[in-house]
Design a protein around this motif. Structure first.
Motif, short mmCIF file in Angstrom:
data_model
loop_
_atom_site.label_atom_id
_atom_site.label_comp_id
_atom_site.label_asym_id
_atom_site.label_seq_id
_atom_site.Cartn_x
_atom_site.Cartn_y
_atom_site.Cartn_z
N ARG A 176 49.75 41.07 50.58
CA ARG A 176 50.15 41.25 49.18
C ARG A 176 49.36 40.38 48.20
NH1 ARG A 176 54.39 45.01 47.99
NH2 ARG A 176 55.08 45.69 50.04
N GLU A 177 48.81 39.28 48.67
CA GLU A 177 48.09 38.37 47.77
C GLU A 177 46.75 37.99 48.40
OE1 GLU A 177 50.52 35.02 46.87
OE2 GLU A 177 52.22 36.26 46.30
N ALA A 178 45.74 37.95 47.57
CA ALA A 178 44.41 37.56 48.02
C ALA A 178 43.92 36.41 47.15
CB ALA A 178 43.43 38.72 47.93
N THR A 179 43.42 35.37 47.80
CA THR A 179 42.84 34.23 47.10
C THR A 179 41.33 34.32 47.26
OG1 THR A 179 44.78 32.92 47.65
CG2 THR A 179 42.84 31.73 46.90
N VAL A 180 40.64 34.35 46.13
CA VAL A 180 39.19 34.49 46.12
C VAL A 180 38.60 33.14 45.69
CG1 VAL A 180 37.22 35.73 45.15
CG2 VAL A 180 39.39 36.92 45.53
N PHE A 181 37.79 32.54 46.57
CA PHE A 181 37.14 31.27 46.28
C PHE A 181 35.74 31.55 45.75
CE2 PHE A 181 40.32 30.34 49.44
CZ PHE A 181 40.91 29.20 48.96
N TYR A 182 35.36 30.82 44.72
CA TYR A 182 34.06 31.04 44.09
C TYR A 182 33.43 29.71 43.68
CZ TYR A 182 36.29 30.11 39.59
OH TYR A 182 36.96 29.52 38.56
N THR A 183 32.12 29.72 43.52
CA THR A 183 31.38 28.59 42.96
C THR A 183 30.57 29.08 41.79
OG1 THR A 183 29.51 28.92 44.44
CG2 THR A 183 31.20 27.40 45.19
N VAL A 184 30.28 28.18 40.88
CA VAL A 184 29.48 28.50 39.70
C VAL A 184 28.33 27.51 39.64
CG1 VAL A 184 29.46 28.73 37.19
CG2 VAL A 184 31.48 29.39 38.48
N PHE A 185 27.13 28.03 39.51
CA PHE A 185 25.96 27.17 39.34
C PHE A 185 25.88 26.77 37.88
CE2 PHE A 185 21.41 26.53 38.56
CZ PHE A 185 21.18 25.52 39.47
N GLY A 186 26.00 25.48 37.63
CA GLY A 186 25.92 24.99 36.26
C GLY A 186 26.82 23.78 36.05
N ASP A 187 26.98 23.43 34.77
CA ASP A 187 27.79 22.26 34.45
C ASP A 187 29.26 22.64 34.27
OD1 ASP A 187 27.58 23.66 32.13
OD2 ASP A 187 26.80 22.02 30.91
N ASP A 188 30.06 21.68 33.85
CA ASP A 188 31.50 21.90 33.72
C ASP A 188 31.84 22.95 32.66
OD1 ASP A 188 32.10 20.09 35.69
OD2 ASP A 188 32.28 18.39 34.31
N GLU A 189 31.06 23.00 31.59
CA GLU A 189 31.30 23.99 30.53
C GLU A 189 31.09 25.41 31.06
OE1 GLU A 189 28.99 25.24 26.50
OE2 GLU A 189 29.44 23.10 26.74
N GLU A 190 30.04 25.61 31.82
CA GLU A 190 29.77 26.93 32.40
C GLU A 190 30.84 27.30 33.43
OE1 GLU A 190 25.82 26.63 33.86
OE2 GLU A 190 24.92 26.98 31.90
N ARG A 191 31.33 26.30 34.17
CA ARG A 191 32.40 26.57 35.13
C ARG A 191 33.67 27.03 34.43
NH1 ARG A 191 30.75 21.33 37.77
NH2 ARG A 191 29.24 21.98 39.34
N ALA A 192 34.00 26.37 33.34
CA ALA A 192 35.22 26.74 32.59
C ALA A 192 35.07 28.13 31.99
CB ALA A 192 35.49 25.71 31.51
N ALA A 193 33.89 28.43 31.45
CA ALA A 193 33.66 29.75 30.86
C ALA A 193 33.72 30.84 31.93
CB ALA A 193 32.31 29.78 30.15
N SER A 194 33.16 30.58 33.10
CA SER A 194 33.20 31.57 34.18
C SER A 194 34.62 31.77 34.69
CB SER A 194 32.30 31.13 35.33
OG SER A 194 30.95 31.14 34.91
#
Length: 178
Positions: free
Chosen positions: A46-64
């Motif tokens: 019923r639930e799926a947890t999707v783990f991801y990484t973002v290449f960049g700084d903290d601002e780009e991580r928050a935006a993604s």
């Protein structure tokens, strides 16, 4: 009872579908260089947890992260359409801590390497405090006993048990009758 192999297969399929959909259909400018690293599905599917990484700084991580949250409905619809399961699992996006953990481990390994270099440098000119080989070997005890018997004390009649061969005591108790 659910089949864990089925949950694993569904998780792998969800990971592929989400990654392809992010690459081809989602055109959000806030979405940076996102990599889907892992997906886990609960036992009831019923639930799926999707783990991801973002290449960049903290601002780009928050935006993604904000872009993924806004695209969650489209992504869930695509997962439901391509997997064909009766109930489409809800998606939860979690930033993966793997790069941070890897960076921490790299820092710790660099510190250990520097400490090893210091120890190696300090020990390069050092010598042993005692003999080069401080361990006794079989057969050396008999040689040491022979050397002790032939040593300097054997000439004047001294023994190691406190009694001289001429009958006098060497421990200071009693008088010598020599």
């Amino acid at each position: 009872m659910t089949d864990t192999a089925r949950a694993r297969k569904l998780a792998d399929r969800i990971r592929v579908v989400v990654a392809e959909t992010l690459q081809r259909r989602i055109k959000d400018p806030r979405l940076g260089y996102v990599t889907i690293t892992d997906t886990r599905v609960t036992g009831d599917l019923r639930e799926a947890t999707v783990f991801y990484t973002v290449f960049g700084d903290d601002e780009e991580r928050a935006a993604s992260a904000a872009a993924l949250e806004s695209a969650k409905g489209v992504l869930r619809s695509e997962v439901g359409r391509q997997t064909g399961v009766r109930f489409t699992p809800s998606l939860t996006f979690v930033p993966d801590a793997l790069p941070d953990n890897a960076r921490t481990i790299d820092d710790l390994l660099a510190k250990a390497k520097a400490a090893d270099a210091q120890v190696r440098e300090a020990s390069s000119g050092a010598t042993y405090a005692g003999d080069a080989d401080p361990y006794r070997k079989p057969g050396e005890e008999a040689e040491e006993a022979e050397e002790a018997a032939e040593g300097p004390g054997a000439a004047d009649g001294a023994r190691t048990d406190g009694v001289r061969t001429d009958g006098a005591r060497t421990d200071g108790k009693g008088s010598s009758d020599a």
